[in-house]
Design an enzyme around this catalytic site. Structure first.
Site, PDB file in Angstrom:
ATOM      1  N   HIS A 143      16.877   5.149 -53.206  1.00 39.25           N
ATOM      2  CA  HIS A 143      15.717   4.255 -53.104  1.00 39.25           C
ATOM      3  C   HIS A 143      16.045   3.014 -52.266  1.00 39.25           C
ATOM      4  O   HIS A 143      15.445   1.943 -52.458  1.00 39.25           O
ATOM      5  CB  HIS A 143      15.228   3.820 -54.495  1.00 39.25           C
ATOM      6  CG  HIS A 143      14.957   4.955 -55.433  1.00 39.25           C
ATOM      7  ND1 HIS A 143      13.766   5.627 -55.451  1.00 39.25           N
ATOM      8  CD2 HIS A 143      15.741   5.545 -56.370  1.00 39.25           C
ATOM      9  CE1 HIS A 143      13.814   6.580 -56.372  1.00 39.25           C
ATOM     10  NE2 HIS A 143      15.008   6.552 -56.938  1.00 39.25           N
ATOM     11  N   SER A 152      17.336  -7.254 -25.030  1.00 43.60           N
ATOM     12  CA  SER A 152      15.973  -7.773 -25.051  1.00 43.60           C
ATOM     13  C   SER A 152      15.681  -8.469 -23.726  1.00 43.60           C
ATOM     14  O   SER A 152      16.569  -9.071 -23.118  1.00 43.60           O
ATOM     15  CB  SER A 152      15.805  -8.763 -26.199  1.00 43.60           C
ATOM     16  OG  SER A 152      14.610  -9.521 -26.056  1.00 43.60           O
ATOM     17  N   LYS A 182      20.293 -10.111 -28.396  1.00 44.82           N
ATOM     18  CA  LYS A 182      19.902  -8.857 -29.021  1.00 44.82           C
ATOM     19  C   LYS A 182      20.712  -7.674 -28.502  1.00 44.82           C
ATOM     20  O   LYS A 182      21.030  -7.583 -27.325  1.00 44.82           O
ATOM     21  CB  LYS A 182      18.415  -8.572 -28.772  1.00 44.82           C
ATOM     22  CG  LYS A 182      17.459  -9.533 -29.450  1.00 44.82           C
ATOM     23  CD  LYS A 182      17.441  -9.333 -30.961  1.00 44.82           C
ATOM     24  CE  LYS A 182      16.871  -7.982 -31.352  1.00 44.82           C
ATOM     25  NZ  LYS A 182      15.472  -7.794 -30.936  1.00 44.82           N
ATOM     26  N   GLU A 199      16.385   4.810 -32.158  1.00 45.48           N
ATOM     27  CA  GLU A 199      14.936   4.697 -32.300  1.00 45.48           C
ATOM     28  C   GLU A 199      14.225   5.810 -31.536  1.00 45.48           C
ATOM     29  O   GLU A 199      13.210   6.352 -31.994  1.00 45.48           O
ATOM     30  CB  GLU A 199      14.476   3.318 -31.835  1.00 45.48           C
ATOM     31  CG  GLU A 199      14.944   2.204 -32.767  1.00 45.48           C
ATOM     32  CD  GLU A 199      14.712   0.815 -32.195  1.00 45.48           C
ATOM     33  OE1 GLU A 199      14.188   0.717 -31.062  1.00 45.48           O
ATOM     34  OE2 GLU A 199      15.066  -0.166 -32.870  1.00 45.48           O
ATOM     35  N   TYR A 257      -3.790  40.172 -26.173  1.00 46.57           N
ATOM     36  CA  TYR A 257      -3.572  38.977 -25.357  1.00 46.57           C
ATOM     37  C   TYR A 257      -4.868  38.230 -25.078  1.00 46.57           C
ATOM     38  O   TYR A 257      -5.901  38.826 -24.769  1.00 46.57           O
ATOM     39  CB  TYR A 257      -2.910  39.343 -24.023  1.00 46.57           C
ATOM     40  CG  TYR A 257      -2.574  38.104 -23.220  1.00 46.57           C
ATOM     41  CD1 TYR A 257      -1.424  37.381 -23.487  1.00 46.57           C
ATOM     42  CD2 TYR A 257      -3.440  37.633 -22.234  1.00 46.57           C
ATOM     43  CE1 TYR A 257      -1.120  36.226 -22.784  1.00 46.57           C
ATOM     44  CE2 TYR A 257      -3.146  36.475 -21.517  1.00 46.57           C
ATOM     45  CZ  TYR A 257      -1.990  35.782 -21.808  1.00 46.57           C
ATOM     46  OH  TYR A 257      -1.716  34.636 -21.117  1.00 46.57           O
ATOM     47  N   GLN A 281      -1.415  30.990 -23.031  1.00 43.81           N
ATOM     48  CA  GLN A 281      -0.751  30.245 -21.960  1.00 43.81           C
ATOM     49  C   GLN A 281      -0.332  28.859 -22.435  1.00 43.81           C
ATOM     50  O   GLN A 281       0.537  28.222 -21.837  1.00 43.81           O
ATOM     51  CB  GLN A 281      -1.674  30.125 -20.734  1.00 43.81           C
ATOM     52  CG  GLN A 281      -1.009  29.466 -19.536  1.00 43.81           C
ATOM     53  CD  GLN A 281      -1.745  29.729 -18.238  1.00 43.81           C
ATOM     54  OE1 GLN A 281      -1.808  30.855 -17.762  1.00 43.81           O
ATOM     55  NE2 GLN A 281      -2.334  28.683 -17.675  1.00 43.81           N
TER      56      GLN A 281
END
Length: 468
Positions: free
Chosen positions: A165, A286, A292, A299, A326, A331
């Site tokens: 948690h 940054s 930074k 990410e 088909y 496609q």
């Protein structure tokens, strides 16, 4: 006849049509802009088909040899970047056959399509192409798991808080956390291996939907192309895209594991934790804040999991309403599949680079350990004295409450105070319980974070990867 009408006539299906194709419709219908990456698979399938036609008596040996010569030249032109694409090249199959006829003449080149349709041709090409890509991805995954195992073995001394948690729970080894993600990727590797036989099922020789009337030996084609099995029902195997969906589903699950790992490392790389630091190679800065160091690689790994899941969901919705055999809806299989393969392959390689180059701060990990994380060890101490665990859990909880009341650590509570909580406590309680190394080492059952447990996990993963 107008130029546009002549353009329509030159298409593989143009004999039925007399009117011109809307240029926008041609662009809407074409797939060469993205399916050209299957050029080698298409050549490989066509060479096998030509050999099947020779075996069936449709081609002479000389004709088959000419077709192979021409197809190899087509493949080389793609490799060298000299292949010239014409406006009426709808897809890779049309383009390759058109160029083949230019090289060896229409009288021979026009025989190649005997006994097959673009329907079974494209299904075969995709399976050939995907099998090659799966082998590459398997290799990347193996490398990733081994890098994680090697790192875990070297950094076994580092102890850190384990969380549930997102709250401090119990002490574990950094290696144990790292290997928890390695085991997820190892499971992905196993699942991908299990998918291969379902990709490696051959549609070639089934034509559009009803099989071929030329007695082409499909078992011979299977051997030529190295497929594991044959599609046994032409109406099923030709339009079947379950192998695409399964790969997209596998990719979604693998990327979920990637995203979970990225989230852990993003949190642990913050200044508030400081457990790990990414290398400059996998970080960015940054535009306005010079201090930074952003974990952009992690990410992006987290973000691309959503991209892959979206591809899976989108294609499943494209397929769900199609009737038997088909339909051109199929496609829509290629762009999500191609993009997914690229995303997954690149993500695994980026993850390997991140893990291979990040630095850990073992001192900060250890500084984050607190005595309350040994509350379960306190309960375990009493269990070993013969007290039922449910009762020891309650006693340990009272000790935590006492420490909070006195604003001190559990290890600062005196023996006399522990004795008041239970007469089973003995003078060795502080020394026995409040040692993080001992806590981790006591958890030496299979699957635990002890040194012996880490060693077993590393050996398990290495042996498993080698076996696969």
């Amino acid at each position: 006849m107008s130029g546009q009408e002549d353009f329509t006539k030159r298409k593989l299906w143009g004999g039925r049509f007399t009117g011109a194709t809307d240029p926008l419709m041609h662009q809407y219908n074409q797939s060469l802009s993205y399916d050209k990456r299957m050029y080698a698979a298409d050549v490989k399938g066509s060479i096998a088909h030509s050999r099947g036609l020779e075996k069936a008596g449709i081609l002479t040996q000389q004709e088959r040899q000419e077709i192979e010569r021409g197809l190899k030249q087509v493949e080389n032109e793609w490799k060298e970047g000299t292949f010239k694409i014409f406006p009426d090249d709808e897809d890779i199959h049309t383009a390759n056959e058109r160029r083949l006829s230019e090289i060896i003449g229409k009288d021979i080149g026009g025989k190649l399509h005997t006994g097959r349709s673009r329907n079974d041709q494209v299904a075969t090409d995709m399976r050939i192409w995907l099998m090659d890509e799966v082998e590459n991805i398997r290799g990347y995954l193996k490398d990733l798991v081994l890098v994680m195992a090697n790192r875990a073995e070297k950094e076994v001394d580092a102890i850190m808080p384990g969380y549930t948690h997102v709250q401090r729970a119990q002490p574990v080894r950094w290696s144990h956390l790292l290997l928890s993600h390695a085991h997820a990727f190892y499971a992905d590797l196993n699942r991908l291996s299990q998918l291969i036989p379902r990709i490696s099922t051959l549609p070639l020789g089934c034509a559009a939907l009803a099989g071929n009337p030329y007695s082409i030996d499909r078992e011979f084609l299977q051997q030529e192309l190295g497929f594991d099995s044959l599609g046994e029902n032409s109406m099923h195997i030709v339009p079947d895209r379950d192998f695409v969906i399964e790969f997209l589903q596998w990719s979604s699950l693998m990327m979920i594991h990637m995203s979970k790992m990225a989230e852990d490392f993003i949190i642990y790389s913050t200044a508030e934790f400081g457990f790990i630091q990414l290398s400059d190679a996998y970080s960015t800065g940054s535009s306005i804040m010079p201090q930074k160091k952003n974990p952009d690689s992690l990410e992006l790994l987290r973000g691309k999991s959503g991209r892959v899941f979206g591809q899976m969901a989108g294609f499943m919705m494209s397929v769900k309403g199609t009737p038997s055999t088909y339909n051109k809806d199929l496609q829509e299989d290629k762009e999500p599949l191609f993009d997914c393969v690229d995303t997954v392959a690149n993500s695994i390689r980026i993850a390997e680079g991140v893990i291979a180059t990040l630095a850990i701060n073992a001192d900060k990990m250890r500084a984050a350990l607190t005595d309350d994380m040994l509350a379960t060890d306190l309960a375990d101490y009493l269990v070993r004295k013969g007290v039922p665990f449910r009762e020891t859990h309650h006693i340990s909880g009272r000790a935590v409450a006492l420490a909070e009341k006195q604003k001190c650590n559990l290890s600062d509570i005196t023996f006399e105070q522990y004795r008041e909580l239970s007469d089973k406590f003995e003078p060795d309680v502080i020394e026995s319980v409040f040692n993080f190394e001992n806590s981790v080492e006591k958890r030496d059952a299979i699957g635990g974070p002890s040194r012996k447990g880490i060693e077993r996990q590393v050996q398990f993963l290495r042996a498993g990867v080698e076996k696969l």
